[in-house]
Write a protein that holds these residues in place. Structure first.
Motif, PDB file in Angstrom:
ATOM      1  N   ASN A  69       0.852  -1.189   0.000  1.00  0.00           N
ATOM      2  CA  ASN A  69       0.000   0.000   0.000  1.00  0.00           C
ATOM      3  C   ASN A  69       0.886   1.236   0.000  1.00  0.00           C
ATOM      4  O   ASN A  69       1.643   1.477   0.946  1.00  0.00           O
ATOM      5  CB  ASN A  69      -0.920   0.012   1.218  1.00  0.00           C
ATOM      6  CG  ASN A  69      -1.850   1.212   1.233  1.00  0.00           C
ATOM      7  OD1 ASN A  69      -1.855   2.019   0.302  1.00  0.00           O
ATOM      8  ND2 ASN A  69      -2.620   1.350   2.286  1.00  0.00           N
ATOM      9  N   GLU A  71      -0.368   4.425  -0.497  1.00  0.00           N
ATOM     10  CA  GLU A  71      -1.177   5.641  -0.357  1.00  0.00           C
ATOM     11  C   GLU A  71      -0.474   6.716   0.470  1.00  0.00           C
ATOM     12  O   GLU A  71      -0.589   7.905   0.135  1.00  0.00           O
ATOM     13  CB  GLU A  71      -2.555   5.329   0.229  1.00  0.00           C
ATOM     14  CG  GLU A  71      -3.445   6.549   0.204  1.00  0.00           C
ATOM     15  CD  GLU A  71      -4.897   6.249   0.492  1.00  0.00           C
ATOM     16  OE1 GLU A  71      -5.703   7.183   0.328  1.00  0.00           O
ATOM     17  OE2 GLU A  71      -5.234   5.118   0.863  1.00  0.00           O
ATOM     18  N   GLU A 106       1.716   3.663  -9.695  1.00  0.00           N
ATOM     19  CA  GLU A 106       1.222   3.395  -8.336  1.00  0.00           C
ATOM     20  C   GLU A 106       0.241   4.473  -7.899  1.00  0.00           C
ATOM     21  O   GLU A 106      -0.805   4.183  -7.325  1.00  0.00           O
ATOM     22  CB  GLU A 106       2.376   3.304  -7.335  1.00  0.00           C
ATOM     23  CG  GLU A 106       3.222   2.074  -7.487  1.00  0.00           C
ATOM     24  CD  GLU A 106       2.481   0.770  -7.222  1.00  0.00           C
ATOM     25  OE1 GLU A 106       1.484   0.754  -6.462  1.00  0.00           O
ATOM     26  OE2 GLU A 106       2.900  -0.251  -7.783  1.00  0.00           O
ATOM     27  N   ARG A 108      -1.632   6.331  -9.712  1.00  0.00           N
ATOM     28  CA  ARG A 108      -2.876   6.289 -10.490  1.00  0.00           C
ATOM     29  C   ARG A 108      -3.954   5.479  -9.754  1.00  0.00           C
ATOM     30  O   ARG A 108      -5.144   5.736  -9.903  1.00  0.00           O
ATOM     31  CB  ARG A 108      -2.597   5.706 -11.872  1.00  0.00           C
ATOM     32  CG  ARG A 108      -3.832   5.724 -12.773  1.00  0.00           C
ATOM     33  CD  ARG A 108      -3.504   5.318 -14.159  1.00  0.00           C
ATOM     34  NE  ARG A 108      -2.990   3.952 -14.208  1.00  0.00           N
ATOM     35  CZ  ARG A 108      -2.590   3.348 -15.307  1.00  0.00           C
ATOM     36  NH1 ARG A 108      -2.635   3.970 -16.452  1.00  0.00           N
ATOM     37  NH2 ARG A 108      -2.139   2.118 -15.264  1.00  0.00           N
ATOM     38  N   LYS A 109      -3.552   4.539  -8.935  1.00  0.00           N
ATOM     39  CA  LYS A 109      -4.493   3.709  -8.191  1.00  0.00           C
ATOM     40  C   LYS A 109      -5.281   4.510  -7.143  1.00  0.00           C
ATOM     41  O   LYS A 109      -6.329   4.060  -6.692  1.00  0.00           O
ATOM     42  CB  LYS A 109      -3.762   2.575  -7.485  1.00  0.00           C
ATOM     43  CG  LYS A 109      -3.047   1.620  -8.419  1.00  0.00           C
ATOM     44  CD  LYS A 109      -2.198   0.628  -7.660  1.00  0.00           C
ATOM     45  CE  LYS A 109      -1.411  -0.253  -8.626  1.00  0.00           C
ATOM     46  NZ  LYS A 109      -0.480  -1.142  -7.892  1.00  0.00           N
ATOM     47  N   PHE A 110      -4.792   5.689  -6.795  1.00  0.00           N
ATOM     48  CA  PHE A 110      -5.402   6.462  -5.723  1.00  0.00           C
ATOM     49  C   PHE A 110      -6.166   7.694  -6.227  1.00  0.00           C
ATOM     50  O   PHE A 110      -6.616   8.515  -5.431  1.00  0.00           O
ATOM     51  CB  PHE A 110      -4.327   6.900  -4.713  1.00  0.00           C
ATOM     52  CG  PHE A 110      -3.579   5.728  -4.157  1.00  0.00           C
ATOM     53  CD1 PHE A 110      -4.195   4.840  -3.288  1.00  0.00           C
ATOM     54  CD2 PHE A 110      -2.271   5.505  -4.540  1.00  0.00           C
ATOM     55  CE1 PHE A 110      -3.499   3.755  -2.799  1.00  0.00           C
ATOM     56  CE2 PHE A 110      -1.572   4.416  -4.048  1.00  0.00           C
ATOM     57  CZ  PHE A 110      -2.187   3.539  -3.178  1.00  0.00           C
TER      58      PHE A 110
END
Length: 111
Positions: A69, A71, A106, A108-110
């Motif tokens: 993770n 984030e 990475e 872009r996932k958030f």
């Protein structure tokens, strides 16, 4: 050179810049175009690069340690962005221009 002449030249340069931006619509340099559109300085761009370099190193270290993770890194990225920039737009522009690709994939996932 008096102030009125200087202001006239600045206005003309800004107008020419806007025309040049319209001319390069098909350019693959989406991130650079955004930098110009948002009126960022060379120093702002250097700070962005430095931040992304640091985040890339942190991402690689965290991946090596088994983190999945990222984030918190994305939150640092958002906090470090110039106030004129929007994280989602930056991530997409960087991906289209192939800048900091592993990091931006990475992030872009958030968004």
């Amino acid at each position: 050179m008096n102030l009125d002449v200087l202001l006239e030249k600045i206005n003309r340069l800004e107008f020419h810049q806007s025309l040049l931006l319209k001319m390069i619509v098909d350019s693959e340099d989406h991130f650079y175009r955004m930098i110009i559109e948002k009126s960022l300085t060379e120093q702002d761009l250097k700070q962005f690069y430095q931040s992304c370099d640091e985040l890339t190193v942190a991402l690689e270290e965290q991946k090596a340690e088994g983190f999945v993770n990222f984030e918190p890194l994305f939150q640092k990225f958002k906090a470090a962005l110039h106030p004129n920039l929007i994280a989602e737009e930056v991530v997409h522009a960087c991906l289209r221009q192939q800048l900091y690709r592993p990091l931006m994939l990475e992030f872009r996932k958030f968004i």
